[in-house]
Design a protein around this motif. Structure first.
Motif, short mmCIF file in Angstrom:
data_model
loop_
_atom_site.label_atom_id
_atom_site.label_comp_id
_atom_site.label_asym_id
_atom_site.label_seq_id
_atom_site.Cartn_x
_atom_site.Cartn_y
_atom_site.Cartn_z
N GLN A 110 -6.90 -0.05 6.32
CA GLN A 110 -6.59 1.38 6.33
C GLN A 110 -6.36 1.88 7.75
N ASP A 111 -7.14 1.39 8.70
CA ASP A 111 -6.97 1.85 10.08
C ASP A 111 -5.62 1.43 10.64
N SER A 142 -3.00 3.65 8.99
CA SER A 142 -3.05 5.02 9.51
C SER A 142 -2.34 5.14 10.85
N THR A 153 -10.55 12.72 8.21
CA THR A 153 -10.17 11.77 7.17
C THR A 153 -10.49 12.38 5.81
N ILE A 206 -4.81 6.86 0.79
CA ILE A 206 -4.26 5.51 0.94
C ILE A 206 -4.56 4.77 -0.36
N PRO A 250 -10.98 5.93 3.07
CA PRO A 250 -10.05 6.32 4.14
C PRO A 250 -10.07 5.42 5.36
N THR A 251 -11.15 4.66 5.56
CA THR A 251 -11.24 3.81 6.74
C THR A 251 -11.57 2.38 6.34
N TYR A 280 0.84 -1.19 0.00
CA TYR A 280 0.00 0.00 0.00
C TYR A 280 0.88 1.24 0.00
N VAL A 286 0.81 5.20 1.40
CA VAL A 286 0.14 6.17 2.25
C VAL A 286 0.83 7.51 2.05
N GLU A 320 -3.98 1.21 -2.82
CA GLU A 320 -3.51 -0.15 -3.06
C GLU A 320 -2.47 -0.06 -4.17
#
Length: 419
Positions: A246-247, A250, A326, A218, A241-242, A202, A204, A220
């Motif tokens: 993703q969490d 982050s 977010t 974020i 974003p979540t 990923y 970020v 892939e």
């Protein structure tokens, strides 16, 4: 009163976006070239009309800083990976917001980078800095698990990154690395060998102001096996974003940014989601490149990382309005890479005409010139084209990606004078 001034070091690749954003905020823009050995693929992206002047850095920081005496310099931005070290040093000398030049090494040297985050308790690859072929071979043999990765210390875009399955291959790739220059134009004198990180990759992207961090997007990041390498770029795709992955990413990236003292400006991190959780591949203290990738993702989120970096360094109120939030996901966005499996002179690329029928097509960019040389794709600098997809319906983006791969097979490049 004269307008405030911004200095952009190496305004190439994504760095070409900064001038327009700065001018829209009332800034005069001046450019600095960090050194004489930058690769042509970067230099070709320079837009001379965006800047009042271009100053070549000769290695004398005092002389460079003196060039800006009397200017109301408010920020110094790195436009490309080659600029990070000088931007830190010049920004500190001119007294503007930036990252500490005393710790630049941990943000540029990939060995120091992983050592620092490991010391901070963050998961990462096992590794060794090697200066000889024998050192590289011995570490790989002692590590006892294949594959392993060997790469330069401070390059970008998968330049000379190799996944090796034997000690003989490690030794050969070490020699290849140390007998070449990296994409910043610097000679490789050492190499970094690491354990292979399994799991999906990923990206970020972040922007920071005074140690506070905002996640811009974020993505892939898929790679595929081609031309003897498992690391050929396939696509980037914007994610919501979540979510469970993703969490985790982050939380992890905030620890990475703090450990590496990326307090101001951009961050572009590649992270593998391993069985043991997120593990940093590497991070750059700058915006994601290349520029059309960032602008495509911006169609999905409603904001461009380059613009957010300008705001973080020039307008605290705008950054404050984002901090703790977010990002939006207004549309689905994907950057698809079209590789070459042949070498020679490019006569035609017939797939381009067929791309126009794709409902999610935003744009495409042909990298080589018709009538110019092409080579088998091994990194981002040698792809044939980048294809940008944006649509409100994620299923349409998926269908168009699949269609691109069908067209790739049906309409290969026409090559003159094949190698």
């Amino acid at each position: 009163m004269t307008n405030p001034t911004a200095v952009v070091v190496d305004p190439y690749s994504t760095g070409v976006l900064f001038a327009d954003y700065l001018k829209a905020r009332g800034y005069r823009t001046l450019a600095v070239r960090s050194g004489p050995d930058l690769v042509d693929s970067l230099l070709r992206t320079y837009r001379a009309g965006d800047f009042e002047s271009l100053t070549d850095h000769t290695g004398d920081l005092d002389a460079l800083a003196a060039r800006f005496a009397g200017e109301d310099v408010r920020c110094v931005l790195p436009g490309n990976e080659s600029a990070v070290e000088l931007a830190d040093a010049l920004g500190a000398r001119l007294g503007v917001r930036g990252n500490d030049p005393a710790t630049t090494k941990i943000r540029r040297n990939k060995y120091e980078m992983i050592e620092r985050i490991t010391a901070a308790g963050l998961h990462a690859a096992k590794q060794k800095l090697v200066t000889t072929e024998d050192e590289a071979g011995a570490w790989a043999a002692a590590h006892g698990r294949w594959p392993v990765v060997i790469k330069p210390l401070d390059s970008a875009s998968t330049d000379n990154v190799h996944v090796c399955h034997s000690e003989a291959e490690v030794r050969a790739r070490f020699q290849q690395i140390v007998h070449s220059r990296n994409l910043c134009g610097l000679p490789n004198t050492k190499a970094l060998i690491q354990s292979y990180l399994d799991g999906l990759e990923y990206v970020v992207n972040t922007v920071s102001r005074d140690g506070r961090h905002y996640i811009c997007d974020i993505l892939e990041s898929r790679k595929r096996a081609l031309n003897g390498s498992p690391l050929i770029y396939d696509f980037y795709r914007l994610l919501p974003p979540t979510g469970e992955v993703q969490d985790q990413l982050s939380r992890y990236i905030v620890g990475v940014l703090d450990a590496l003292e990326i307090r101001n400006g951009g961050g572009h991190a590649e992270i593998r989601m391993t069985a043991d959780g997120p593990a940093l591949v590497e991070i750059a203290a700058r915006a994601m490149g290349p520029l059309d990738s960032t602008t495509t993702i911006a169609h999905g989120t409603g904001h461009d990382q380059a613009e957010l970096i300008v705001d973080a360094l020039t307008d605290g109120a705008k950054f404050d309005s984002l901090y703790g939030q977010t990002y939006r996901m207004d549309k689905h966005a994907m950057v698809v890479y079209l590789p070459s499996t042949v070498e020679g002179v490019l006569g035609d690329l017939p797939i381009l005409e067929h791309l126009k029928a794709l409902p999610s097509l935003l744009n495409y960019q042909l990298l080589p010139k018709l009538g110019g040389p092409i080579q088998r794709t091994m990194d981002l600098t040698s792809v044939l084209a980048k294809i940008y997809l944006v649509h409100a319906d994620g299923a349409q983006v998926d269908a168009d990606y699949a269609k691109i791969r069908e067209l790739e097979e049906a309409y290969p490049p026409k090559v003159l004078q094949p190698a």
